[in-house]
Design an enzyme around this catalytic site. Structure first.
Site, PDB file in Angstrom:
ATOM      1  N   GLY A   1       0.797  -1.220   0.000  1.00  8.32           N
ATOM      2  CA  GLY A   1       0.000   0.000   0.000  1.00  8.32           C
ATOM      3  C   GLY A   1       0.830   1.271   0.000  1.00  8.32           C
ATOM      4  O   GLY A   1       0.306   2.373   0.131  1.00  8.32           O
TER       5      GLY A   1
ATOM      6  N   LYS B   1       7.383  18.980  -3.319  1.00 13.34           N
ATOM      7  CA  LYS B   1       7.832  19.260  -1.959  1.00 13.34           C
ATOM      8  C   LYS B   1       9.103  20.102  -1.961  1.00 13.34           C
ATOM      9  O   LYS B   1       9.277  20.990  -1.119  1.00 13.34           O
ATOM     10  CB  LYS B   1       8.037  17.946  -1.212  1.00 13.34           C
TER      11      LYS B   1
END
Lengths: 471, 471
Positions: free
Chosen positions: A210, A228
């Site tokens: 995941g 970012k």
């Protein structure tokens, strides 16, 4: 200043003290996915504690979602599909945005800020694309805009950069800011103990666990880290840097051979978001912001950051070297950062003030990647004949690139069966990236060069790399 | 609120913008040693940048020192020996305290806060002894009290704990908060590459390098870390914890054999300041704060923090595991933290507000050390005869202490020549510290036990220690 029109409580309420309770601060939330659900849980479970810390209770007045029937846990009267209507309700004090994506969120948050509402957002894509418009709207209306969760999830990073280091001068930021790619590179290096895997296998593991999306491009191509980096560079250097200013290479080309080569040099490979102040006051300062996989010394604090963890290494003129480490993603960690921002905005409202704003007073230019000084690690397959090293060294010299070390790698590399081949591993000193790229291109043209197997950048990050023969 | 009486600038000044410049914020500094000199340097070198970030210029109006002739670099008209007179000057807005020690500084800072002045202090001893009085005075007067530099020097730690995690619940803090002792333990472990040294030799190195004072007691006996633990526990758990609440053991008894034993278990020895929330809402929560050398897993992020660096590991309910790393001492790093606080206070004044205050609303009791669950690593020299293990195991069982692993150490330990001896190394499961201490005392009384060679606590810090056989 408060759209809710209530007065600051003075003194701020402590639980159990006897005075008129201040009116609640009214919250609207946009979106309710993994992070949003955790935010709601924390708001509910910690309601008393949050009220004590803020000095006023919090009251959720609405949650805008696309499919209300998917949220049976939320009282129906709070749910709406009309995000614009919710944001523009006059009784909303603070908007929490956990939808993501650029539009229509941009317009919604601009509306909220213009109306003087506080905004907490985790939306890195929007901030990296158009954070300036949001900051301007916040400034004009005297509203608070907080976005700690947008970079490195739960790690308190933006607040330290903006506030703790406000009296210092940040020189460099080098961060592992994408957990998926760090998981993949760690698995390829066998960091969890076993043998390293190949890129494909590591990506499959990450998907199974995941960590990676079914379309992993935003992570593995570096775009997430790129956004970012833009946010970090803007904040650290008081300058506007957008995602497209940030040079970006992902990890899809990183091979097990690269990881092994790094190990041989006492290094590890990490996908880094690097933001640097370059030049000087005399010759003019500029900002470099870039994302690529690089070899870093194994003894560097960033090198031991494995798995899906994030860490950001900061160098400041007075503070020296700092590192911030923690979980960069996930519902609960991200919600922790959102709540921290929410408490700050609410405290500011109770105190009748607002938090520190983003300054872009420095307005430094962004250095193009070609002019940015980097170092290359180059693996070459060459004809194993007399004079080949002199020829190769001449190419470096002509491009003004100084060689730090050359060694012949006995293990790998070979030419076709009819041409005896050798593998040369060259590490350069620092040179402008364009000169390094031109050197590699020229090497590839040489008759003596059977192939340029691989180029990886090397970042010392202020630490000596003894195996590389250079400090 | 400002003693200077000037109005907030709106909008806050950006360099080069055309409007009436706001009046300066007026600063007084108490003390001018290593940190103070760096503060003055930064105030002077970064004056424009600081003014831009704050929205008003800073103006130093006085520096109180004991011996003015020792400060030829400071204009004579700024120097005074009358600290009380300086603090009580009506035109002072913010007081920076870098003197240290409890009295007379306590009275000076109380005066400053009562008069509504902002206070920045790096004074861990005072804060750990009587931070509550300072916080109350600040609260009553609506004044700002900031002290980031008091714990872990340049590392932004208190602001993240107080603000970034304001919406989360901190469960545990484990920090390496004293650089001198970390340098000594690192040298004993040979962390810089060579063979490890003994305690005395490592202390001498630390003294030569200027890490240790000529009287190293405050560091090596753990008192410095004890004060910092009190400050951290107070802040993290919204509770009043003073230095004397914090159980404290230093590193003077740590031997090379301890370090080697730790290595054998896949651990390293670090002096830790541990602050934990213990119990539960159901049975009642309390706070544990303690300082001692402990074995921690070599794979833990704290384990690789070597030399004079500090690092603080924080576990929060939602944020998960975080770590903050950097320089814990030194003039420039500490000055960076002082300046960060100064900018925050000044920004608050420009905005007409104040920063978040320290809440002690939780008021949790402090758990006595005897009741605190810990784990022991015990080295015993025993008679090598049948039944000895059963006897020893019986002592553990009678004290309710469960043994995790026992192994016979072939390398060390022996009894007198006439009695065949064996060295047993026992690691316990978690048990109340008093039960563990009573077990060790009872073991020492056994006829079969030739000597209890050494006891060290073990801290997993949330990581499995496979070599210890327990998660």
């Amino acid at each position: 200043m408060s759209a809710g029109g209530w007065q600051p409580a003075e003194p701020a309420g402590r639980v159990g003290q006897a005075f008129d309770p201040p009116p609640p601060i009214r919250l609207a939330m946009l979106g309710c996915g993994t992070v949003g659900r955790e935010v709601l849980r924390l708001l509910s479970e910690h309601a008393d504690e949050l009220a004590a810390r803020i000095g006023a209770p919090l009251k959720l007045v609405g949650v805008a979602v696309r499919r209300p029937h998917r949220h049976p846990e939320i009282p129906a009267e709070l749910l709406t599909t009309d995000a614009a209507g919710l944001v523009n309700r006059p009784d909303v004090d603070v908007v929490i945005e956990v939808v993501g994506g650029i539009d229509p969120v941009r317009g919604l948050l601009l509306d909220a800020l213009k109306a003087g509402r506080g905004v907490v957002t985790a939306n890195k894509a929007l901030l990296a694309e158009d954070g300036a418009s949001l900051a301007e709207a916040a400034e004009a209306a005297g509203a608070d805009l907080y976005y700690e969760a947008a970079v490195a999830g739960a790690i308190p990073l933006l607040r330290p950069l903006r506030e703790s280091l406000a009296g210092d001068k940040i020189v460099r930021i080098a961060g592992i800011v994408n957990g998926t790619t760090n998981y993949i590179l760690s698995a390829m290096a066998g960091a969890s103990g076993g043998a390293g895997t190949g890129y494909r296998e590591a990506l499959e593991q990450a998907t199974l666990l995941g960590y990676a999306e079914s379309d992993p491009s935003a992570d593995v191509d570096g775009f997430d880290a790129q956004a970012k980096a833009a946010i970090l560079a803007s904040l650290a250097f008081h300058t506007r840097v957008v995602a497209s200013d940030v040079y970006c290479e992902g990890i899809t080309e990183v091979t097990s051979a690269d990881i092994a080569a790094a190990e041989g040099l006492g290094c590890v490979v990490k996908l880094l978001a690097i933001c640097e102040r370059v030049g000087s006051a005399e010759v003019g300062e500029s900002v470099s912001a870039r994302v690529y996989p690089a070899m870093i010394p194994a003894g560097h604090p960033l090198a031991s950051v494995d798995g899906a963890y994030n860490a950001v290494f900061v160098e400041a003129e007075s503070a020296g070297q700092l590192m911030f480490y923690g979980q960069g993603a996930g519902g609960a960690p991200t919600a922790s950062a959102v709540l921290g921002d929410l408490v700050a905005i609410c405290r500011n409202r109770v105190a009748g003030g607002r938090g520190p704003r983003d300054h872009v007073h420095a307005n430094l230019p962004v250095q193009p990647m070609g002019a940015t000084p980097t170092r290359y690690h180059i693996s070459l397959d060459v004809d194993d004949r007399a004079g080949v090293l002199a020829t190769i060294a001449g190419v470096f010299a002509r491009h003004g690139v100084s060689i730090a070390t050359v060694r012949q790698d006995m293990s790998g590399g070979a030419g076709p069966a009819d041409r005896p081949g050798a593998r040369l591993v060259i590490v350069t000193h620092t040179a402008p990236d364009a000169a390094l790229a031109a050197t590699v291109a020229a090497l590839a043209e040489l008759d003596e060069v059977l192939g340029v197997d691989r180029v990886l950048r090397v970042e010392n990050l202020g630490r000596p790399v003894s195996a590389l023969g250079v400090a």
